[in-house]
Design a protein around this motif. Structure first.
Motif, PDB file in Angstrom:
ATOM      1  N   THR A 103      21.012  27.203 -25.516  1.00 39.53           N
ATOM      2  CA  THR A 103      21.623  27.490 -24.246  1.00 39.53           C
ATOM      3  C   THR A 103      21.583  26.019 -23.468  1.00 39.53           C
ATOM      4  O   THR A 103      22.017  25.930 -22.363  1.00 39.53           O
ATOM      5  CB  THR A 103      20.837  28.585 -23.372  1.00 39.53           C
ATOM      6  N   LEU A 104      20.955  25.171 -23.987  1.00 40.89           N
ATOM      7  CA  LEU A 104      20.873  23.743 -23.554  1.00 40.89           C
ATOM      8  C   LEU A 104      22.087  22.883 -23.757  1.00 40.89           C
ATOM      9  O   LEU A 104      22.541  22.092 -23.088  1.00 40.89           O
ATOM     10  CB  LEU A 104      19.880  23.037 -24.277  1.00 40.89           C
ATOM     11  N   TYR A 105      22.965  23.315 -24.807  1.00 38.05           N
ATOM     12  CA  TYR A 105      24.267  22.547 -24.842  1.00 38.05           C
ATOM     13  C   TYR A 105      25.583  23.550 -24.917  1.00 38.05           C
ATOM     14  O   TYR A 105      25.208  24.867 -25.475  1.00 38.05           O
ATOM     15  CB  TYR A 105      24.169  21.691 -26.090  1.00 38.05           C
ATOM     16  N   SER A 109      28.675  22.313 -29.674  1.00 41.48           N
ATOM     17  CA  SER A 109      28.255  20.878 -29.606  1.00 41.48           C
ATOM     18  C   SER A 109      27.440  20.413 -30.872  1.00 41.48           C
ATOM     19  O   SER A 109      26.737  21.298 -31.467  1.00 41.48           O
ATOM     20  CB  SER A 109      27.396  20.771 -28.369  1.00 41.48           C
ATOM     21  N   ILE A 110      27.746  19.239 -31.215  1.00 38.87           N
ATOM     22  CA  ILE A 110      27.155  18.561 -32.371  1.00 38.87           C
ATOM     23  C   ILE A 110      25.441  18.721 -31.867  1.00 38.87           C
ATOM     24  O   ILE A 110      24.891  18.732 -32.954  1.00 38.87           O
ATOM     25  CB  ILE A 110      27.464  17.203 -32.411  1.00 38.87           C
ATOM     26  N   ARG A 111      25.179  18.773 -30.731  1.00 37.86           N
ATOM     27  CA  ARG A 111      23.726  19.072 -30.459  1.00 37.86           C
ATOM     28  C   ARG A 111      23.244  20.316 -30.972  1.00 37.86           C
ATOM     29  O   ARG A 111      21.913  20.471 -30.836  1.00 37.86           O
ATOM     30  CB  ARG A 111      23.422  18.890 -28.923  1.00 37.86           C
ATOM     31  N   GLN A 112      23.924  21.233 -31.457  1.00 38.91           N
ATOM     32  CA  GLN A 112      23.716  22.574 -31.775  1.00 38.91           C
ATOM     33  C   GLN A 112      23.103  22.346 -33.310  1.00 38.91           C
ATOM     34  O   GLN A 112      22.605  23.416 -33.933  1.00 38.91           O
ATOM     35  CB  GLN A 112      24.631  23.510 -31.630  1.00 38.91           C
ATOM     36  N   ILE A 113      23.333  20.941 -33.686  1.00 41.73           N
ATOM     37  CA  ILE A 113      22.922  20.926 -35.247  1.00 41.73           C
ATOM     38  C   ILE A 113      21.647  19.894 -35.212  1.00 41.73           C
ATOM     39  O   ILE A 113      21.560  19.151 -34.620  1.00 41.73           O
ATOM     40  CB  ILE A 113      23.951  19.770 -36.068  1.00 41.73           C
ATOM     41  N   PRO A 114      20.512  21.016 -35.312  1.00 38.84           N
ATOM     42  CA  PRO A 114      19.150  20.125 -35.567  1.00 38.84           C
ATOM     43  C   PRO A 114      18.787  18.922 -36.041  1.00 38.84           C
ATOM     44  O   PRO A 114      19.244  18.597 -37.098  1.00 38.84           O
ATOM     45  CB  PRO A 114      18.338  21.301 -35.913  1.00 38.84           C
ATOM     46  N   GLY A 115      18.398  17.970 -35.040  1.00 39.57           N
ATOM     47  CA  GLY A 115      18.196  16.749 -35.682  1.00 39.57           C
ATOM     48  C   GLY A 115      19.315  15.788 -35.945  1.00 39.57           C
ATOM     49  O   GLY A 115      19.254  14.900 -36.654  1.00 39.57           O
ATOM     50  N   ALA A 116      20.410  16.026 -35.485  1.00 37.11           N
ATOM     51  CA  ALA A 116      21.732  15.383 -35.809  1.00 37.11           C
ATOM     52  C   ALA A 116      21.664  13.937 -35.591  1.00 37.11           C
ATOM     53  O   ALA A 116      22.112  12.877 -36.722  1.00 37.11           O
ATOM     54  CB  ALA A 116      22.882  15.961 -35.293  1.00 37.11           C
ATOM     55  N   PHE A 117      21.142  13.409 -34.802  1.00 41.98           N
ATOM     56  CA  PHE A 117      20.881  12.235 -34.291  1.00 41.98           C
ATOM     57  C   PHE A 117      19.865  11.577 -34.603  1.00 41.98           C
ATOM     58  O   PHE A 117      19.677  10.422 -35.020  1.00 41.98           O
ATOM     59  CB  PHE A 117      21.115  11.959 -32.816  1.00 41.98           C
ATOM     60  N   ASP A 262      28.817  15.089 -21.059  1.00 43.58           N
ATOM     61  CA  ASP A 262      29.638  16.410 -21.624  1.00 43.58           C
ATOM     62  C   ASP A 262      29.268  16.479 -22.949  1.00 43.58           C
ATOM     63  O   ASP A 262      29.916  15.601 -23.663  1.00 43.58           O
ATOM     64  CB  ASP A 262      31.082  16.339 -21.027  1.00 43.58           C
ATOM     65  N   TRP A 263      28.463  17.365 -23.588  1.00 46.39           N
ATOM     66  CA  TRP A 263      28.221  17.444 -24.985  1.00 46.39           C
ATOM     67  C   TRP A 263      29.405  18.163 -25.820  1.00 46.39           C
ATOM     68  O   TRP A 263      29.083  18.465 -26.960  1.00 46.39           O
ATOM     69  CB  TRP A 263      26.908  17.959 -25.441  1.00 46.39           C
ATOM     70  N   SER A 264      30.367  18.674 -25.085  1.00 44.01           N
ATOM     71  CA  SER A 264      31.213  19.563 -25.508  1.00 44.01           C
ATOM     72  C   SER A 264      31.961  18.978 -26.744  1.00 44.01           C
ATOM     73  O   SER A 264      32.145  17.606 -26.880  1.00 44.01           O
ATOM     74  CB  SER A 264      32.531  20.067 -24.557  1.00 44.01           C
ATOM     75  N   LEU A 265      32.253  19.457 -28.113  1.00 45.09           N
ATOM     76  CA  LEU A 265      32.987  18.909 -29.229  1.00 45.09           C
ATOM     77  C   LEU A 265      34.252  18.170 -28.692  1.00 45.09           C
ATOM     78  O   LEU A 265      35.057  18.919 -28.358  1.00 45.09           O
ATOM     79  CB  LEU A 265      32.884  19.642 -30.353  1.00 45.09           C
ATOM     80  N   ASN A 266      34.405  17.142 -29.182  1.00 45.73           N
ATOM     81  CA  ASN A 266      35.596  16.393 -28.794  1.00 45.73           C
ATOM     82  C   ASN A 266      36.931  16.785 -30.061  1.00 45.73           C
ATOM     83  O   ASN A 266      37.390  16.200 -30.632  1.00 45.73           O
ATOM     84  CB  ASN A 266      35.466  14.834 -29.088  1.00 45.73           C
ATOM     85  N   GLU A 267      37.180  18.074 -29.930  1.00 46.61           N
ATOM     86  CA  GLU A 267      38.015  18.775 -30.902  1.00 46.61           C
ATOM     87  C   GLU A 267      39.498  18.676 -30.253  1.00 46.61           C
ATOM     88  O   GLU A 267      39.614  19.202 -29.042  1.00 46.61           O
ATOM     89  CB  GLU A 267      37.587  20.133 -31.261  1.00 46.61           C
ATOM     90  N   LEU A 268      40.373  18.576 -31.020  1.00 40.69           N
ATOM     91  CA  LEU A 268      41.677  18.317 -30.527  1.00 40.69           C
ATOM     92  C   LEU A 268      42.273  19.867 -30.524  1.00 40.69           C
ATOM     93  O   LEU A 268      42.190  20.563 -31.606  1.00 40.69           O
ATOM     94  CB  LEU A 268      42.579  17.668 -31.493  1.00 40.69           C
TER      95      LEU A 268
END
Length: 268
Positions: A103-105, A109-117, A262-268
């Motif tokens: 619920t944080l993102y 969001s790419i932030r839904q992928i644990p440890g992505a960064f 805004d962590w929403s995915l930059n999807e076209l």
């Protein structure tokens, strides 16, 4: 190829490789960006179908450090920018379509992928690095905070992903354009002339030391009574703002605040 006997006599050019000529390492990535990126947004569905090309490009980024040492500074900067942006695309595709539950993102969001960064590692430039480590390397090794604005983080709040790869020969113009775009995009910077409030991306706050070093105004210039980050932001944006906005900053009565990212995915 050691020998070449084919001549293009019409134009008088020898059609064979030139000894020592460097191949265009980023040509494949350039083609992918041109095909699947529009105004910073990505056609991830199309890119997923063409992922083999992206994977081959990323695999080719594991260049020995000794080889990189012979490149010019702009070539090295372009290499790391492209590597970061390509790895972000690849990271998104590992879970695409993203349907997270945190619920944080935002759900996509790419932030839904644990440890992505901060945890997932990649082989790049002869090193094993996370995306955060690559960003730190760009900041620490090259000292140009504009590079932070040139990174596409797979999110609408990040710098606009270009439809072309970065190249050493054009890097200065490309990163300067990233700064100019920041001044023109509300998700990066906006100035309310009525309230004299300058709202900027939290990217600047996250990397405040880098921006303070890159854009510290000269002693005796405007904004010297302000905090280091306020001085740096004003000095950075003033040259690329509209004249009416520059005049507001010149009054030195503005308030600096950070927007929500805004962590929403930059999807076209």
């Amino acid at each position: 190829m050691k020998f070449c006997s084919v001549w293009l006599t019409v134009v008088g050019l020898l059609m064979c490789p030139v000894a020592g000529a460097q191949t265009d390492r980023h040509a494949a990535f350039d083609q992918l960006l041109d095909l699947y990126v529009r105004d910073g947004d990505v056609n991830y569905r199309g890119l997923a179908a063409d992922r083999a090309r992206l994977d081959r490009y990323v695999a080719g980024l594991d260049v020995p450090a000794a080889e990189r040492a012979g490149w010019s500074r702009p070539e090295q900067e372009a290499f790391w920018l492209n590597a970061y942006n390509a790895l972000v695309l690849e990271t998104v595709l590992t879970r695409y379509p993203i349907r997270g539950t945190s619920t944080l993102y935002p759900r996509d969001s790419i932030r839904q992928i644990p440890g992505a960064f901060e945890r997932t590692t990649h082989r790049v430039g002869g090193e094993t690095l996370t995306l955060d480590a690559i960003e730190s390397k760009l900041i620490d090794d090259f000292g140009d905070a504009r590079l932070v604005l040139a990174l596409g983080r797979g999110a609408r709040g990040s710098g606009r992903l270009r439809s072309e790869a970065y190249r050493g020969a054009t890097l200065e113009a490309q990163v300067q354009q990233a700064l100019q775009e920041c001044a023109q995009r509300a998700v990066c910077a906006s100035l309310d002339r009525t309230t004299r409030t300058l709202t900027v991306t939290p990217l600047i706050g996250w990397r405040s030391e880098a921006f303070e070093r890159s854009f510290a105004p000269a002693a005796g210039s405007r904004w010297m009574s302000r905090s280091p980050i306020e001085r740096a932001v004003a000095a950075m944006l003033s040259p690329v703002l509209f004249e009416s906005e520059r005049s507001v900053l010149a009054l030195d009565t503005f308030q600096l605040k950070y927007a929500e990212f805004d962590w929403s995915l930059n999807e076209l």
